[in-house]
Design an enzyme around this catalytic site. Structure first.
Site, PDB file in Angstrom:
ATOM      1  N   MET A 155     -48.234  26.468  38.216  1.00  0.00           N
ATOM      2  CA  MET A 155     -48.188  27.104  39.535  1.00  0.00           C
ATOM      3  C   MET A 155     -48.495  28.598  39.383  1.00  0.00           C
ATOM      4  O   MET A 155     -48.117  29.403  40.239  1.00  0.00           O
ATOM      5  CB  MET A 155     -46.826  26.890  40.185  1.00  0.00           C
ATOM      6  CG  MET A 155     -46.548  25.405  40.438  1.00  0.00           C
ATOM      7  SD  MET A 155     -45.408  25.109  41.792  1.00  0.00           S
ATOM      8  CE  MET A 155     -43.949  25.887  41.176  1.00  0.00           C
ATOM      9  N   ALA A 182     -48.516  32.539  37.824  1.00  0.00           N
ATOM     10  CA  ALA A 182     -47.556  33.510  37.260  1.00  0.00           C
ATOM     11  C   ALA A 182     -47.382  33.179  35.781  1.00  0.00           C
ATOM     12  O   ALA A 182     -46.260  33.000  35.281  1.00  0.00           O
ATOM     13  CB  ALA A 182     -46.226  33.486  38.021  1.00  0.00           C
ATOM     14  N   GLN A 199     -43.015  20.857  46.741  1.00  0.00           N
ATOM     15  CA  GLN A 199     -41.907  20.748  45.787  1.00  0.00           C
ATOM     16  C   GLN A 199     -40.831  21.807  45.993  1.00  0.00           C
ATOM     17  O   GLN A 199     -39.874  21.873  45.239  1.00  0.00           O
ATOM     18  CB  GLN A 199     -42.423  20.751  44.354  1.00  0.00           C
ATOM     19  CG  GLN A 199     -42.973  22.072  43.849  1.00  0.00           C
ATOM     20  CD  GLN A 199     -43.622  21.898  42.486  1.00  0.00           C
ATOM     21  OE1 GLN A 199     -44.720  21.378  42.366  1.00  0.00           O
ATOM     22  NE2 GLN A 199     -42.931  22.338  41.436  1.00  0.00           N
ATOM     23  N   HIS A 256     -46.557  29.080  29.275  1.00  0.00           N
ATOM     24  CA  HIS A 256     -47.778  28.388  29.728  1.00  0.00           C
ATOM     25  C   HIS A 256     -48.882  28.525  28.682  1.00  0.00           C
ATOM     26  O   HIS A 256     -49.601  27.573  28.396  1.00  0.00           O
ATOM     27  CB  HIS A 256     -48.315  29.016  31.025  1.00  0.00           C
ATOM     28  CG  HIS A 256     -47.421  28.884  32.209  1.00  0.00           C
ATOM     29  ND1 HIS A 256     -46.806  29.962  32.788  1.00  0.00           N
ATOM     30  CD2 HIS A 256     -47.046  27.801  32.926  1.00  0.00           C
ATOM     31  CE1 HIS A 256     -46.098  29.554  33.830  1.00  0.00           C
ATOM     32  NE2 HIS A 256     -46.223  28.252  33.936  1.00  0.00           N
TER      33      HIS A 256
END
Ligand code: PAF
Length: 281
Positions: free
Chosen positions: A30, A32, A61, A37
């Site tokens: 998502m 950021a 979500q 990540h």
């Protein structure tokens, strides 16, 4: 680096890769982006011919409108970070109506009770929203491998179950939680914490480690009580749950068992909700 905003051009590109027998890894995010990540992306790059990273803040979500509105987002910084790893990464950054035509609402799923406790109990339809978007992404990207972090362990188990139930031809690769030096699990939500709140947030990892140390000597209720008492000394921390659960079916346990188990914690730190977990044995 290729950045696709619409499904059809992304799929044309991926079809070419598939026709050339390229193995594709997929990292859903998502945005950021942080080192957590990036470690998933690096793992995918090292194990596949091509890596697709999706950046999409999935509205279905979020069980809280304010949480969605204030979710950290900086697409230019994200693209810069990805480019610094490899300009061969394929980015998919769609608008909401590209993925959700018509109503923006989650589909219905049977998660075989994996969503019954912890995040499922406290975050309403959260996992239905996650499974909805992940199913859409799996169906349209058709990657060979998908990379998920153990930081969101309940999500990871739910996606493993989804892959099995929906017979997606993709293999989920579990990736260990990346932490800062003081133990805080990396999360996009940490961006919302100031320096002192970040320090206080390390008490969540300390609580998980306490559980790991004591699992052989104290019963689970005692561990839970001691953790709750200790965290109540910090006015900035509001504990939502501390649970020890079976790693496979995610059912909370009260007594040490033969099967693998994990400790899970969720708490608000200065109003920001964080989660973490640790394998106990
Ligand atoms: O873990 C996340 O960032 C999200 O839940 C995911 C898997 C990208 C789905 O929106």
């Amino acid at each position: 680096m290729l950045v696709f905003r619409d499904i059809s051009t992304l799929q044309n590109h991926l079809r070419n890769l598939k026709n050339n027998n390229k193995i594709i890894g997929f990292v859903p995010t998502m945005g950021a982006l942080h080192k957590g990540h990036l470690s998933l992306v690096n793992k995918s790059i090292s194990q596949n011919d091509s890596t697709v990273v999706s950046i999409f803040i999935n509205p279905t979500q979020f069980n809280n409108v304010d949480d969605l509105k204030t979710y950290p987002s900086d697409i230019n910084k994200d693209l810069e970070l990805l480019r610094s790893i490899s300009d061969k990464i394929i980015v998919f950054n769609p608008e909401s109506d590209e993925l959700y035509s018509g109503d923006i609402k989650p589909d219905q799923f049977n998660f075989n009770e994996l969503d019954r406790y912890m995040e499922g109990e406290f975050r309403g339809n959260h996992f239905a929203g996650v499974a909805t978007v992940v199913s859409k992404l799996f169906s349209l990207i058709k990657a060979d491998y998908a990379y998920f972090g153990e930081k969101d362990f309940q999500q990871l188990r739910i996606i493993e179950n989804l892959i099995k139930e929906k017979k997606f031809k993709i293999k989920l690769i579990r990736c260990e939680t990346i932490r800062s030096e003081d133990g805080l699990a990396l999360s996009s939500r940490n961006n919302k914490l100031n320096f002192s709140s970040k320090k206080i947030a390390t008490n969540l990892f300390k609580a998980l480690n306490f559980a790991k140390e004591k699992i052989d000597v104290l019963c689970i209720d005692e561990i839970q009580q001691k953790i709750s008492d200790n965290l109540s000394n910090f006015k900035e921390i509001e504990l939502e749950y501390f649970v020890v659960a079976d790693e496979k079916n995610l059912k909370p346990i009260k007594h040490k068992q033969a099967e693998k188990c994990r400790a899970f914690i969720a708490a608000y730190i200065s109003g920001i909700r964080l989660i973490d977990n640790l394998k106990l044995y």
